[in-house]
Design an enzyme around this catalytic site. Structure first.
Site, mmCIF file in Angstrom:
data_model
loop_
_atom_site.group_PDB
_atom_site.id
_atom_site.type_symbol
_atom_site.label_atom_id
_atom_site.label_comp_id
_atom_site.label_asym_id
_atom_site.label_seq_id
_atom_site.Cartn_x
_atom_site.Cartn_y
_atom_site.Cartn_z
ATOM 1 N N TYR A 1 -0.221 -1.007 10.584
ATOM 2 C CA TYR A 1 -0.560 -1.619 9.281
ATOM 3 C C TYR A 1 0.585 -1.403 8.290
ATOM 4 O O TYR A 1 1.006 -2.335 7.584
ATOM 5 C CB TYR A 1 -1.840 -0.951 8.783
ATOM 6 C CG TYR A 1 -2.299 -1.334 7.406
ATOM 7 C CD1 TYR A 1 -2.936 -2.548 7.184
ATOM 8 C CD2 TYR A 1 -2.124 -0.478 6.318
ATOM 9 C CE1 TYR A 1 -3.383 -2.890 5.916
ATOM 10 C CE2 TYR A 1 -2.560 -0.815 5.056
ATOM 11 C CZ TYR A 1 -3.192 -2.024 4.856
ATOM 12 O OH TYR A 1 -3.633 -2.360 3.602
ATOM 13 N N HIS B 1 -13.835 4.237 2.224
ATOM 14 C CA HIS B 1 -12.896 5.206 1.660
ATOM 15 C C HIS B 1 -13.667 6.343 0.988
ATOM 16 O O HIS B 1 -14.894 6.274 0.841
ATOM 17 C CB HIS B 1 -11.976 4.511 0.649
ATOM 18 C CG HIS B 1 -11.017 3.558 1.288
ATOM 19 N ND1 HIS B 1 -10.719 2.316 0.777
ATOM 20 C CD2 HIS B 1 -10.270 3.677 2.414
ATOM 21 C CE1 HIS B 1 -9.837 1.709 1.553
ATOM 22 N NE2 HIS B 1 -9.555 2.513 2.552
ATOM 23 N N LYS C 1 3.057 -4.013 6.242
ATOM 24 C CA LYS C 1 3.210 -3.998 4.774
ATOM 25 C C LYS C 1 4.691 -3.875 4.385
ATOM 26 O O LYS C 1 5.139 -4.492 3.413
ATOM 27 C CB LYS C 1 2.408 -2.843 4.163
ATOM 28 C CG LYS C 1 0.910 -3.066 4.236
ATOM 29 C CD LYS C 1 0.526 -4.200 3.317
ATOM 30 C CE LYS C 1 -0.959 -4.422 3.235
ATOM 31 N NZ LYS C 1 -1.302 -5.615 2.456
ATOM 32 N N SER D 1 0.853 -1.192 0.000
ATOM 33 C CA SER D 1 0.000 0.000 0.000
ATOM 34 C C SER D 1 0.890 1.243 0.000
ATOM 35 O O SER D 1 2.040 1.189 0.464
ATOM 36 C CB SER D 1 -0.856 -0.039 1.257
ATOM 37 O OG SER D 1 -1.317 1.252 1.548
ATOM 38 N N SER D 2 0.348 2.357 -0.445
ATOM 39 C CA SER D 2 1.143 3.593 -0.472
ATOM 40 C C SER D 2 1.429 4.114 0.939
ATOM 41 O O SER D 2 2.284 4.981 1.111
ATOM 42 C CB SER D 2 0.417 4.674 -1.283
ATOM 43 O OG SER D 2 -0.826 4.944 -0.699
ATOM 44 N N CYS D 3 0.730 3.567 1.955
ATOM 45 C CA CYS D 3 0.971 4.059 3.318
ATOM 46 C C CYS D 3 2.312 3.586 3.885
ATOM 47 O O CYS D 3 2.688 3.968 4.978
ATOM 48 C CB CYS D 3 -0.164 3.676 4.252
ATOM 49 S SG CYS D 3 -0.226 1.922 4.565
HETATM 50 N N1 LIG Z 1 -8.603 -0.829 -1.423
HETATM 51 C C1 LIG Z 1 -7.634 0.056 -1.572
HETATM 52 O O1 LIG Z 1 -7.851 1.262 -1.810
HETATM 53 C C2 LIG Z 1 -6.197 -0.398 -1.469
HETATM 54 C C3 LIG Z 1 -5.211 0.573 -1.659
HETATM 55 C C4 LIG Z 1 -3.887 0.192 -1.555
HETATM 56 C C5 LIG Z 1 -3.576 -1.119 -1.271
HETATM 57 N N2 LIG Z 1 -4.540 -2.052 -1.110
HETATM 58 C C6 LIG Z 1 -4.103 -3.424 -0.801
HETATM 59 O O2 LIG Z 1 -4.664 -4.368 -1.661
HETATM 60 C C7 LIG Z 1 -4.889 -5.600 -0.954
HETATM 61 C C8 LIG Z 1 -6.330 -6.008 -1.114
HETATM 62 O O3 LIG Z 1 -7.156 -4.957 -0.637
HETATM 63 P P1 LIG Z 1 -8.726 -4.951 -0.859
HETATM 64 O O4 LIG Z 1 -9.153 -3.544 -0.963
HETATM 65 O O5 LIG Z 1 -9.085 -5.941 -1.905
HETATM 66 O O6 LIG Z 1 -9.187 -5.479 0.583
HETATM 67 P P2 LIG Z 1 -10.521 -6.273 0.944
HETATM 68 O O7 LIG Z 1 -11.603 -5.946 -0.023
HETATM 69 O O8 LIG Z 1 -10.770 -6.054 2.399
HETATM 70 O O9 LIG Z 1 -10.094 -7.795 0.703
HETATM 71 C C9 LIG Z 1 -9.206 -8.467 1.529
HETATM 72 C C10 LIG Z 1 -9.554 -9.936 1.507
HETATM 73 O O10 LIG Z 1 -8.638 -10.644 2.356
HETATM 74 C C11 LIG Z 1 -9.399 -11.590 3.097
HETATM 75 N N3 LIG Z 1 -8.739 -11.890 4.366
HETATM 76 C C12 LIG Z 1 -8.474 -11.038 5.379
HETATM 77 N N4 LIG Z 1 -7.898 -11.694 6.401
HETATM 78 C C13 LIG Z 1 -7.821 -12.997 6.026
HETATM 79 C C14 LIG Z 1 -7.345 -14.172 6.650
HETATM 80 N N5 LIG Z 1 -6.834 -14.147 7.895
HETATM 81 N N6 LIG Z 1 -7.431 -15.338 5.976
HETATM 82 C C15 LIG Z 1 -7.963 -15.393 4.734
HETATM 83 N N7 LIG Z 1 -8.432 -14.321 4.084
HETATM 84 C C16 LIG Z 1 -8.354 -13.132 4.732
HETATM 85 C C17 LIG Z 1 -10.720 -10.915 3.346
HETATM 86 O O11 LIG Z 1 -11.693 -11.862 3.653
HETATM 87 P P3 LIG Z 1 -12.808 -11.476 4.769
HETATM 88 O O12 LIG Z 1 -13.450 -10.213 4.267
HETATM 89 O O13 LIG Z 1 -13.709 -12.655 4.767
HETATM 90 O O14 LIG Z 1 -12.058 -11.273 6.033
HETATM 91 C C18 LIG Z 1 -10.960 -10.228 1.999
HETATM 92 O O15 LIG Z 1 -11.602 -11.092 1.087
HETATM 93 C C19 LIG Z 1 -4.498 -5.334 0.492
HETATM 94 O O16 LIG Z 1 -3.202 -5.801 0.728
HETATM 95 C C20 LIG Z 1 -4.502 -3.826 0.608
HETATM 96 O O17 LIG Z 1 -3.557 -3.363 1.517
HETATM 97 C C21 LIG Z 1 -5.850 -1.730 -1.204
#
Ligand SMILES: NC(=O)c1ccc[n+]([C@@H]2O[C@H](COP(=O)([O-])OP(=O)(O)OC[C@H]3O[C@@H](n4cnc5c(N)ncnc54)[C@H](OP(=O)(O)O)[C@@H]3O)[C@@H](O)[C@H]2O)c1
Length: 324
Positions: free
Chosen positions: A139, A186, A143, A110-112
């Site tokens: 967090y 967000h 990362k 992540s950018s953070c």
């Molecule tokens: N969204 C953004 O704006 C953004 C920006 C920068 C980086 N990212 C990065 O991109 C990645 C994905 O983000 P996202 O937005 O897709 O997040 P998300 O929608 O919350 O998806 C994360 C997934 O991981 C699963 N998960 C969490 N803990 C788990 C565990 N212990 N075992 C198995 N599965 C688990 C969650 O399942 P449950 O929901 O069932 O727990 C969910 O399906 C992350 O690393 C995040 O840091 C996202």
């Protein structure tokens, strides 16, 4: 005859993981060669379960898009959960991938990870040059550990085991599968919900937090998925030529930022809300500017495709489907 690699997408029900699966399928990757497990089926913080899963699946590639993700409030309230769960997920998946002979893995950060006061736009070499934003420090530290896990496994086992573990740092993402929770989302999904509700209720104006002058960058999630697959599939020589062994992560952004006030105007347009937008300047602004420098990725042949106006329209369509 070449066979398709067997790919595990961790976090396939999340916004990014789902987009990666969509992109792989759209590229013609057979569904039978995409492996997924829900959180309930495989808790990635459970080391024994993760080892057993990798030992039985014979995987070729892993996209690590599973993480505990949340906004400022959740990060402030549950800092232990954010650092512990993310460290465990990364450590378990990366170690189990190595043990089971997976040579290619892509970790999503992540950018953070960048310091609070990093020069803008933030380039990859800003990592570990200053203090982090305190609200999501636990967090971000997890990362950063994920990046360093990938680099360390490459440095120790790369030559002997052919490992090539990479990491990408996305900017703010939006699009299908986003979280539209009223308090917990967000900025883009929050604005979509507020303007939609204002439109439906005929509200004459919507109050917006702060001056509207902070600038932010946004990337459509399907572009992020395309970038992830692009980076995973880059030849090693090209990837190595644009990175160093101890700074091997790549930023993924669209390269442009926009003020929050202008963003709000575009979201209102996408939603079809014609009322007045009023800035509540008694509320605090965040950091004045957050933009990634994505030149490294551009030099590796990838640029974002989806204009913000198109992406916002698609995101609103998704909101309507999700909340129907
Ligand atoms: N969204 C953004 O704006 C953004 C920006 C920068 C980086 N990212 C990065 O991109 C990645 C994905 O983000 P996202 O937005 O897709 O997040 P998300 O929608 O919350 O998806 C994360 C997934 O991981 C699963 N998960 C969490 N803990 C788990 C565990 N212990 N075992 C198995 N599965 C688990 C969650 O399942 P449950 O929901 O069932 O727990 C969910 O399906 C992350 O690393 C995040 O840091 C996202």
């Amino acid at each position: 005859m070449t066979t398709s690699p067997k790919i595990y997408v961790a976090g396939h029900r999340g916004m990014v993981g789902a987009a990666i699966v969509r992109h792989l399928l759209a590229q013609g990757h057979p569904a039978s060669h995409i492996v997924t497990r829900t959180h309930a089926e495989l808790d990635l913080t459970d080391q024994a379960a993760v080892r057993s899963f990798f030992a039985t699946e014979t995987l070729d590639q892993v996209y690590l898009a599973a993480a505990k993700v949340g906004g400022i409030h959740a990060n402030n309230t549950y800092p232990a959960d954010f650092i512990y769960q993310n460290l465990m997920i990364e450590a378990n998946v990366i170690e189990a991938a190595f043990r089971s002979g997976v040579q290619k893995l892509l970790f999503l950060g992540s950018s953070c990870i960048y310091p609070k006061l990093a020069p803008q736009p933030m380039a990859e070499d800003a990592l570990l040059t200053g203090p982090l934003e305190p609200t999501n420090e636990p967090y971000a530290v997890a990362k950063i550990a994920g990046i360093k896990l990938c680099e360390s496994y490459n440095r120790q086992h790369g030559a002997s085991h052919g490992l090539d573990y990479r990491s990408v740092m996305p900017t703010n993402l939006y699009g299908p599968g986003d979280n539209y929770h009223p308090e917990n989302s967000h900025v883009i999904p929050a604005l979509i919900r507020r303007f939609h509700e204002a439109k439906v209720n005929g509200a004459p104006k919507v109050m917006l937090w702060g001056t509207g002058t902070p600038r932010r960058e946004f990337l459509y999630v399907d572009d992020m998925a395309a970038a992830s697959v692009h980076v995973m599939n880059l030849p090693k020589a090209a990837y190595d030529a644009h990175t160093t062994p101890m700074q091997r992560h790549i930023n993924v952004g669209c390269g442009e930022d926009i003020t929050i006030a202008e963003l709000a105007r575009l979201v209102a347009q996408a939603v079809g809300y014609a009322g007045e937008l009023v800035q509540d300047t008694t509320k605090p602004d965040g950091t004045p500017r957050k933009l990634m420098n994505s030149e490294r990725l551009a030099n590796l042949g990838w640029r974002a495709q989806t204009p913000l106006t198109t992406g916002l329209q698609l995101a609103y369509d998704d909101f309507l489907k999700t909340t129907a």
